[in-house]
Design an enzyme around this catalytic site. Structure first.
Site, PDB file in Angstrom:
ATOM      1  N   HIS A 218       0.855  -1.200   0.000  1.00  0.00           N
ATOM      2  CA  HIS A 218       0.000   0.000   0.000  1.00  0.00           C
ATOM      3  C   HIS A 218       0.882   1.239   0.000  1.00  0.00           C
ATOM      4  CE1 HIS A 218      -4.176  -1.579   1.313  1.00  0.00           C
ATOM      5  NE2 HIS A 218      -3.543  -2.473   0.582  1.00  0.00           N
TER       6      HIS A 218
ATOM      7  N   TYR B  56      -9.384   5.707   7.162  1.00  0.00           N
ATOM      8  CA  TYR B  56      -9.540   6.092   8.565  1.00  0.00           C
ATOM      9  C   TYR B  56     -10.583   7.209   8.588  1.00  0.00           C
ATOM     10  CZ  TYR B  56      -5.238   3.579   9.848  1.00  0.00           C
ATOM     11  OH  TYR B  56      -4.291   2.615  10.085  1.00  0.00           O
TER      12      TYR B  56
ATOM     13  N   PRO C  98      -4.871   1.019  18.626  1.00  0.00           N
ATOM     14  CA  PRO C  98      -4.551   0.474  17.302  1.00  0.00           C
ATOM     15  C   PRO C  98      -4.588   1.481  16.145  1.00  0.00           C
ATOM     16  CG  PRO C  98      -6.681  -0.347  18.088  1.00  0.00           C
ATOM     17  CD  PRO C  98      -6.074   0.416  19.205  1.00  0.00           C
TER      18      PRO C  98
ATOM     19  N   LYS D 181       0.448   0.437  15.044  1.00  0.00           N
ATOM     20  CA  LYS D 181       1.833   0.456  15.544  1.00  0.00           C
ATOM     21  C   LYS D 181       2.188  -0.673  16.517  1.00  0.00           C
ATOM     22  CE  LYS D 181       3.415   3.562  13.151  1.00  0.00           C
ATOM     23  NZ  LYS D 181       3.475   2.683  12.010  1.00  0.00           N
TER      24      LYS D 181
ATOM     25  N   TYR E 278       3.705   6.767   9.943  1.00  0.00           N
ATOM     26  CA  TYR E 278       2.857   5.627   9.573  1.00  0.00           C
ATOM     27  C   TYR E 278       3.691   4.491   8.971  1.00  0.00           C
ATOM     28  CZ  TYR E 278      -1.362   3.101   8.392  1.00  0.00           C
ATOM     29  OH  TYR E 278      -2.346   2.138   8.355  1.00  0.00           O
TER      30      TYR E 278
HETATM   31  P1  RFL Z   1       0.954 -11.016  22.146  1.00  0.00           P
HETATM   32  O1  RFL Z   1       0.496 -11.119  20.741  1.00  0.00           O
HETATM   33  O2  RFL Z   1      -0.024 -10.643  23.194  1.00  0.00           O
HETATM   34  O3  RFL Z   1       1.609 -12.422  22.521  1.00  0.00           O
HETATM   35  C1  RFL Z   1       1.957 -12.761  23.846  1.00  0.00           C
HETATM   36  C2  RFL Z   1       1.927 -14.259  23.981  1.00  0.00           C
HETATM   37  O4  RFL Z   1       2.327 -14.607  25.305  1.00  0.00           O
HETATM   38  C3  RFL Z   1       1.446 -15.611  25.811  1.00  0.00           C
HETATM   39  N1  RFL Z   1       1.490 -15.520  27.286  1.00  0.00           N
HETATM   40  C4  RFL Z   1       2.191 -16.368  28.065  1.00  0.00           C
HETATM   41  N2  RFL Z   1       2.937 -17.436  27.764  1.00  0.00           N
HETATM   42  C5  RFL Z   1       3.519 -18.104  28.800  1.00  0.00           C
HETATM   43  N3  RFL Z   1       3.356 -17.740  30.104  1.00  0.00           N
HETATM   44  C6  RFL Z   1       2.611 -16.685  30.434  1.00  0.00           C
HETATM   45  N4  RFL Z   1       2.452 -16.335  31.705  1.00  0.00           N
HETATM   46  C7  RFL Z   1       1.992 -15.935  29.397  1.00  0.00           C
HETATM   47  N5  RFL Z   1       1.187 -14.849  29.369  1.00  0.00           N
HETATM   48  C8  RFL Z   1       0.902 -14.611  28.080  1.00  0.00           C
HETATM   49  C9  RFL Z   1       0.095 -15.283  25.190  1.00  0.00           C
HETATM   50  O5  RFL Z   1      -0.762 -16.411  25.156  1.00  0.00           O
HETATM   51  C10 RFL Z   1       0.508 -14.819  23.783  1.00  0.00           C
HETATM   52  O6  RFL Z   1       0.546 -15.880  22.872  1.00  0.00           O
HETATM   53  O7  RFL Z   1       2.194  -9.992  22.285  1.00  0.00           O
HETATM   54  P2  RFL Z   1       3.389  -9.681  21.265  1.00  0.00           P
HETATM   55  O8  RFL Z   1       3.996 -10.961  20.741  1.00  0.00           O
HETATM   56  O9  RFL Z   1       4.235  -8.687  21.930  1.00  0.00           O
HETATM   57  O10 RFL Z   1       2.682  -9.023  19.977  1.00  0.00           O
HETATM   58  C11 RFL Z   1       2.059  -7.771  20.079  1.00  0.00           C
HETATM   59  C12 RFL Z   1       0.905  -7.675  19.080  1.00  0.00           C
HETATM   60  O11 RFL Z   1       0.083  -8.819  19.207  1.00  0.00           O
HETATM   61  C13 RFL Z   1       0.072  -6.408  19.257  1.00  0.00           C
HETATM   62  O12 RFL Z   1       0.907  -5.301  19.508  1.00  0.00           O
HETATM   63  C14 RFL Z   1      -0.792  -6.074  18.021  1.00  0.00           C
HETATM   64  O13 RFL Z   1      -1.730  -7.070  17.770  1.00  0.00           O
HETATM   65  C15 RFL Z   1      -1.522  -4.745  18.178  1.00  0.00           C
HETATM   66  N6  RFL Z   1      -2.406  -4.450  17.052  1.00  0.00           N
HETATM   67  C16 RFL Z   1      -1.893  -3.963  15.860  1.00  0.00           C
HETATM   68  N7  RFL Z   1      -0.564  -3.774  15.729  1.00  0.00           N
HETATM   69  C17 RFL Z   1      -0.048  -3.338  14.534  1.00  0.00           C
HETATM   70  O14 RFL Z   1       1.188  -3.168  14.434  1.00  0.00           O
HETATM   71  N8  RFL Z   1      -0.849  -3.097  13.431  1.00  0.00           N
HETATM   72  C18 RFL Z   1      -2.190  -3.252  13.490  1.00  0.00           C
HETATM   73  O15 RFL Z   1      -2.846  -3.095  12.451  1.00  0.00           O
HETATM   74  C19 RFL Z   1      -2.772  -3.671  14.749  1.00  0.00           C
HETATM   75  N9  RFL Z   1      -4.083  -3.846  14.866  1.00  0.00           N
HETATM   76  C20 RFL Z   1      -3.788  -4.662  17.150  1.00  0.00           C
HETATM   77  C21 RFL Z   1      -4.605  -4.338  16.024  1.00  0.00           C
HETATM   78  C22 RFL Z   1      -4.355  -5.191  18.310  1.00  0.00           C
HETATM   79  C23 RFL Z   1      -5.713  -5.382  18.363  1.00  0.00           C
HETATM   80  N10 RFL Z   1      -6.227  -5.952  19.571  1.00  0.00           N
HETATM   81  C24 RFL Z   1      -7.151  -7.003  19.583  1.00  0.00           C
HETATM   82  C25 RFL Z   1      -5.626  -5.602  20.836  1.00  0.00           C
HETATM   83  C26 RFL Z   1      -5.962  -4.511  16.064  1.00  0.00           C
HETATM   84  C27 RFL Z   1      -6.531  -5.006  17.243  1.00  0.00           C
HETATM   85  C28 RFL Z   1      -8.030  -5.121  17.238  1.00  0.00           C
HETATM   86  C1  PHB Z   2      -6.379  -4.046  10.727  1.00  0.00           C
HETATM   87  O1  PHB Z   2      -6.469  -4.298   9.510  1.00  0.00           O
HETATM   88  O2  PHB Z   2      -6.700  -4.876  11.596  1.00  0.00           O
HETATM   89  C2  PHB Z   2      -5.909  -2.706  11.150  1.00  0.00           C
HETATM   90  C3  PHB Z   2      -5.390  -1.829  10.194  1.00  0.00           C
HETATM   91  C4  PHB Z   2      -4.962  -0.572  10.588  1.00  0.00           C
HETATM   92  C5  PHB Z   2      -5.039  -0.192  11.910  1.00  0.00           C
HETATM   93  C6  PHB Z   2      -5.533  -1.075  12.862  1.00  0.00           C
HETATM   94  C7  PHB Z   2      -5.979  -2.332  12.477  1.00  0.00           C
HETATM   95  O3  PHB Z   2      -4.643   1.049  12.265  1.00  0.00           O
END
Ligand code: RFL
Ligand code: PHB
Length: 389
Positions: free
Chosen positions: A72, A200, A292, A296, A384
């Site tokens: 993109h 957005y 989100p 980032k 971004y």
């Molecule tokens: P995670 O993914 O939470 O993984 C942590 C892992 O640790 C396990 N765990 C344990 N294991 C052993 N012992 C314990 N005591 C433990 N406690 C926990 C868990 O089961 C899990 O498997 O953290 P990590 O690896 O640091 O990754 C971070 C990302 O997952 C997170 O920052 C992103 O998903 C945030 N996020 C987005 N980030 C982006 O860069 N671009 C996006 O477009 C974006 N969209 C989003 C998002 C997060 C969202 N939610 C649901 C919070 C959209 C959403 C809706």
């Molecule tokens: C997504 O596709 O899940 C998504 C994309 C952009 C964002 C957050 C989530 O800023």
């Protein structure tokens, strides 16, 4: 059991670190609380910065991402029926890639399995001992079996609710937090995306985001109340509300369909300092959370992994402790910049319960400034696509 680096958490941070270390001949053991199926069923991020793409390449896990991901070159921002585009490549020479976190994690698991790298699933009661000594160890339980893992270093990649951060004594730790008074209701649907780039949307009814995973799979979000539950929202009500928040020409061409996933995420900004205590290093959501808006979270987790991986390499390959000593400061410097961007972009686009008519005028003025000012667009684009590591 003994390893060089014990990794708590098999999310994207932990698995990326494990695979990068493996490529350099550094052993690790990953401990994950859930099952692999559970980890791979979480629908989260969708937008990858170049830094993460490069790390996936270095980890030898980038083939499917390059074949199936979408480049993109810009994004759309709307307010009411007005819409404008910020061109990333014009301002920064760098695009982003749309490729789901679920797929990134799946590719990392596949690589770990190919490499025969150890992962323990469904571990319970993980405790980190002696992190302030040169011989830390972990204790944990799998079913009824008590286990012990000795290591040189511990990487705390266990997300916001993990144990690693809690292991750092309270008199060492400082935490900074902002909780936003709303959440995001997200829907995944097997429908073509409404637009080829993300939208957005700031609207008087609240924020909305039109995103995607591929040509036939769309991801949409709307700002919702924290007291809502996904069951309160029928698919019909979700589509109706989304259409009211995006420009009319987009709403008219939106293809709706049944949701295949529906969930609510609260929005939070959070940072813990320091990100290192002795031989324990925090990575990703274990150390910081961003709302989100701006995509980032995963990308900032990847930049932590970059700093930690290079610090550990420097230790094992050159016997230097400079990287591990500088880890927290380096990682936090970039973390705070992405915290600022995510906070700013969230503030620009959401409706806040206590927002005054003046505050709303300020949002519109800022959107109009961004629309018409190349320097403002460039600053937005640089953030971004991802600040340099
Ligand atoms: P995670 O993914 O939470 O993984 C942590 C892992 O640790 C396990 N765990 C344990 N294991 C052993 N012992 C314990 N005591 C433990 N406690 C926990 C868990 O089961 C899990 O498997 O953290 P990590 O690896 O640091 O990754 C971070 C990302 O997952 C997170 O920052 C992103 O998903 C945030 N996020 C987005 N980030 C982006 O860069 N671009 C996006 O477009 C974006 N969209 C989003 C998002 C997060 C969202 N939610 C649901 C919070 C959209 C959403 C809706
Ligand atoms: C997504 O596709 O899940 C998504 C994309 C952009 C964002 C957050 C989530 O800023």
């Amino acid at each position: 059991m003994k390893t060089q680096v014990a990794i708590v958490g098999g999310g994207p941070s932990g698995m990326l670190l494990a695979q990068l270390l493996h490529v350099r001949g550094i052993d690790s053991v990953v401990l994950e609380r859930k099952t692999k199926d559970y980890v791979l069923s979480r629908i989260r991020a969708g937008v990858l910065e170049q830094g993460l793409i490069s790390l996936m390449e270095e980890a030898g896990c980038a083939d499917r991402m390059h074949a199936e991901g979408f480049t993109h070159n810009g994004t759309l921002i709307s307010y009411g029926d007005e819409m404008f585009r910020v061109d990333f490549t014009e301002h920064t020479d760098k695009p982003v890639m749309v490729y789901g976190q679920t797929e990134v994690t799946r590719d990392l698991y596949a690589a770990r399995e190919r490499a025969g790298g150890p992962i323990e699933f469904e571990v319970e009661d993980v405790e980190i001992h002696g992190a302030d000594t040169t011989s830390p160890y972990l204790t944990y339980r799998v079913g009824t079996q008590e286990r012990r893992l000795e290591c040189d270093f511990v990487a705390g990649c266990d997300g916001f609710h993990g144990v690693s951060r809690q292991t750092i004594p309270l008199d060492v730790r400082r935490e900074y937090e902002k909780v936003y008074p709303f959440g995001w209701l997200g829907v995944l649907s097997e429908t073509p995306p409404v637009n080829e780039e993300l939208i957005y949307a700031n609207s008087e009814r609240g924020f909305a985001l039109c995103s995607m995973r591929n040509d036939t799979l769309s991801r949409y979000y709307i700002q919702c109340s924290l007291s809502d539950s996904p069951n309160d929202w029928t698919d019909a009500a979700f589509w109706e509300e989304l259409k009211r928040r995006i420009p009319k020409d987009q709403a008219d061409k939106l293809v709706t369909g049944p949701s295949i996933e529906k969930s609510i995420a609260p929005l939070r900004s959070f940072v813990t300092e320091p990100m290192r205590w002795g031989r324990l290093f925090l990575c990703g959501d274990a150390a910081h959370i961003v709302p989100p808006t701006g995509a980032k979270g995963l990308n900032t987790a990847a930049s932590d992994v970059h700093y930690l991986y290079n610090a550990l390499r420097d230790f094992y390959e050159n016997g230097s402790e400079a990287g591990i000593d500088g880890y927290s400061e380096k990682a936090l410097d970039r973390v705070w910049k992405t915290e600022r961007f995510s906070w700013w972009f969230s503030s620009l686009l959401h409706r806040y319960p206590d927002q005054s008519p003046f505050d709303i005028k300020m949002q519109v003025a800022e959107l109009e400034f961004l629309r018409s000012n190349k320097a403002a667009q460039r600053a937005m684009a640089e953030n971004y696509v991802g600040l340099p590591y």
